[in-house]
Structures are given as structure tokens and as C-alpha cells.
Write an enzyme that holds these catalytic residues in place. Structure first.
Site, mmCIF file in Angstrom:
data_model
loop_
_atom_site.group_PDB
_atom_site.id
_atom_site.type_symbol
_atom_site.label_atom_id
_atom_site.label_comp_id
_atom_site.label_asym_id
_atom_site.label_seq_id
_atom_site.Cartn_x
_atom_site.Cartn_y
_atom_site.Cartn_z
ATOM 1 N N LEU A 69 1.006 -1.088 0.101
ATOM 2 C CA LEU A 69 -0.003 0.023 -0.110
ATOM 3 C C LEU A 69 0.950 1.162 0.128
ATOM 4 C CD1 LEU A 69 -2.753 -0.976 2.720
ATOM 5 C CD2 LEU A 69 -2.950 -1.007 0.197
ATOM 6 N N ASP A 70 0.312 2.274 -0.602
ATOM 7 C CA ASP A 70 1.215 3.471 -0.616
ATOM 8 C C ASP A 70 1.359 4.180 0.845
ATOM 9 O OD1 ASP A 70 1.296 3.389 -3.399
ATOM 10 O OD2 ASP A 70 -0.582 4.843 -3.574
ATOM 11 N N LYS A 71 2.329 4.880 1.153
ATOM 12 C CA LYS A 71 2.613 5.219 2.443
ATOM 13 C C LYS A 71 1.326 5.982 3.211
ATOM 14 C CE LYS A 71 5.275 9.072 4.869
ATOM 15 N NZ LYS A 71 6.364 10.162 4.471
ATOM 16 N N ARG A 116 -5.334 5.880 -7.707
ATOM 17 C CA ARG A 116 -5.181 7.367 -7.769
ATOM 18 C C ARG A 116 -5.223 7.732 -9.243
ATOM 19 N NH1 ARG A 116 0.206 7.887 -4.047
ATOM 20 N NH2 ARG A 116 -0.121 10.012 -4.409
#
Length: 336
Positions: free
Chosen positions: A162-164, A267
Site C-alpha cells: 500500500l502507498d505510504k 489514484r
């Protein structure tokens, strides 16, 4: 495990190296045989297929450090072309970056765990894997402290990321068989991943939409990804199902289901639709509703257990900042 050691064993034998009485060498010599599928490739590209446990960037570091030979001669350029039947040797050893892979105790929100895998809630702000600018304090470091056994697994058992600033559910392997099976399941699109997203601008048109648009590096900004024309730019197929849950004057609450797992996929696809995530400045989102990070939460994870074959379904409660944003916009989430 000593902090300076990075376990580079393939992990296939299951041996706990740190229980041995004698010191363990910090290197592994591995013989390489370049075949037809590697013929004509750059050395670093060929190594990715022959040493799949490690990233291309890590292998490039080893090439530059003189740790790779081809036909008994040192080969220090990643761009060197190899041919079928070339023989090589690689010395897998720590680099300054890989030495960051050390155990660091941290609180992990583990919601399920057995001998083969665990499922956890990742908070927003936590980096999953060490990388430039974040060589410590990552989820990988925390996993090494939680379970020393995962030091023998590539990426400490992490099979997806997962992205930060994305919160929510992740599954992590604790054994090599479980890891291999989970990776195969992800590649076969057999792991269901659903996200909740809070996006700018009211939704219009059909309440459900499938976005089937390839994603690659943005040719105008190499720091981000974009929907690309693969006839002109490199890219990979990407597919996301998007369903409207609620609308309001300022924006919309969406459920996003992944069919593929490309970098920044949700996104990018939402920005392409004209609905960038709140606070996602990289893709055109602005700060709103009090959120200090991109409004994306991995809400549901569904898969078949790789060992027991049991159907597994996990849901994660929305974090406080996401709930607060919904209230400010007069929205609510009902999981029914």
C-alpha cells in the site's frame, strides 16, 4: 539477528541461520546459466529472471560493486549484453541499502495470524518497504521484529504493498510456501481487494463504471504515473471497478475494486476520470475535509487460504481521519 546482517538465503531450505553455532557468511555465491530467454538482454534485466528474490535496483548495485562475473570475467556494467550459454556467478551480499533491512520493534495492528500468514491494518503514514529516504521505520522492519522467521523470506513475506499514505488491510506471508501461493493468487487475480475513496467533484453518469486503461510513467513528469497510450509510451494494462456509494456537493464516496495492482492504480484512474482523491497533490487533489493524506483506505481483503484452503474475508474499520472527513461533507458509510 544482528542489525548488520541481511539474510540473503533463498529461504527454500527453511533453515534458521541464526540458531547455528558457527558464524554465517554474509554472502551467498550463486551460479548463473543464461539461457535463450536471456539472450541479448542487458545484464541487469537477465539477472531479474535468474535471481527473482531481489529487485532490479539491488542487482544493479551488486553489478556496480563488482559482485557479478560473466564467463569468469568481472562485469561491472548493467548494460552489458549477455548471450545464451554464457556462464556467470553472482555474489549476493549486503549493500548499504539492504543493511537497512533490520528488526525494529513497533506496534502492529494484526487482526489475524496463524502459522502461515498474517493480516494487518496498515496506518496512513507508514512506509511498507525500505527505499530512498525511508531506509528504516518501515513495515518490513516491524515485521522482522514481530517474527524473526520472516527474515528468511524475500521482502520479509510482503506480497503486495500500500502507498505510504493509504491505510488499510494487507496480507503478509510467514512461510515460503504461503508466500509463493499468495504471489500466484495475486497474479491470477484471485485475491479480492476493495478500497474506499473520497474524491473531488460530484459523480455523474452511471453509478458503476469499469476503467480499463493502461498505466505507465507519466512522460511529462517521471515522478508520477499516468494513463498512457502504449503505442507511444511504455505501460501495463490496468483495470479498476468503481462504484458510487454517496454523492455530495463537494465530491463523492466511491468503492474501488482492483483487477490489477499497478503502482498508484486507483489514484491514477480516478484522476483520469476527473475525480482526484482528496489531499492527493501528486494527482491533482487538494486538501479538503480536514484530511492531511490521500483519501484512500483498503477496506476489504478476500482470498482462499494458501494452505488450509479456507475462504478468508477481512474488513477494516474506517480510520478516524476518514470518518471525520465524511462527517464534514455530510456523508456516511454503510457496509450493508
Amino acid at each position: 539477528m544482528k542489525n548488520s546482517r541481511f539474510i540473503i538465503s533463498s529461504g527454500l531450505d527453511g533453515e534458521d541461520l541464526d540458531d547455528r553455532a558457527d558464524p554465517v557468511p554474509d554472502v551467498e555465491l550463486r551460479q548463473l546459466i543464461f539461457g535463450k530467454s536471456q539472450h541479448g538482454l542487458r545484464l541487469d534485466q537477465a539477472l531479474v529472471g535468474l535471481v527473482p528474490e531481489f529487485s532490479r535496483s539491488y542487482l544493479q548495485q551488486l553489478i556496480g560493486a563488482g559482485a557479478v562475473t560473466v564467463n569468469r570475467l568481472p562485469s561491472c556494467k548493467a548494460s552489458t549484453r549477455v548471450t545464451a550459454a554464457d556462464l556467470g556467478m553472482i555474489e549476493l551480499r549486503p549493500t548499504p541499502q539492504s543493511e537497512a533491512f533490520k528488526a525494529e520493534a513497533m506496534a502492529l495492528d494484526i487482526i489475524y495470524q496463524d502459522a502461515h500468514l498474517l493480516v494487518l491494518n496498515k496506518p496512513a503514514g507508514l512506509v511498507v518497504h525500505p527505499a530512498p529516504g525511508n531506509w528504516s521505520g518501515t513495515l518490513l522492519n516491524g515485521l522482522l521484529a514481530h517474527d524473526a522467521g520472516v527474515a528468511n523470506l524475500p521482502r520479509a513475506g510482503i506480497v503486495h504493498r500500500l502507498d505510504k499514505d493509504t491505510s488499510g488491510l494487507m496480507v503478509v506471508a510467514r512461510t515460503r510456501p504461503a508466500m509463493d501461493a499468495l504471489i500466484r493468487a495475486i497474479a491470477a487475480r484471485e485475491i479480492g481487494r476493495q478500497y474506499l475513496a473520497l474524491a473531488h467533484h460530484p459523480w455523474s453518469g452511471a453509478s458503476q463504471r469499469q476503467v480499463d486503461q493502461p498505466i505507465g510513467r507519466d512522460p511529462r513528469n517521471r515522478l508520477r504515473m499516468a494513463v498512457v497510450d502504449m503505442g507511444k509510451h511504455p505501460g501495463k494494462l490496468a483495470k479498476t471497478d468503481i462504484a458510487l456509494l454517496q454523492n455530495c456537493e463537494q465530491g463523492c464516496l466511491l468503492r474501488c475494486t482492483l483487477h490489477t495492482g499497478r503502482t498508484h492504480q486507483i489514484r491514477v484512474h480516478l484522476a483520469w476520470l476527473g475525480h482526484p482523491l482528496l489531499s492527493d497533490e501528486l494527482y491533482g487533489g487538494a486538501a479538503a475535509a480536514g484530511l492531511q493524506r490521500q483519501a484512500l483506505h483498503a477496506r476489504q481483503l478476500k482470498f482462499i487460504h494458501p494452505v488450509t484452503q479456507e475462504a478468508m474475508l477481512f474488513r477494516s474499520e474506517l480510520p478516524a481521519d476518514f470518518c471525520h472527513a465524511l462527517r464534514l461533507w455530510g456523508l456516511s458509510y454503510n457496509d450493508a
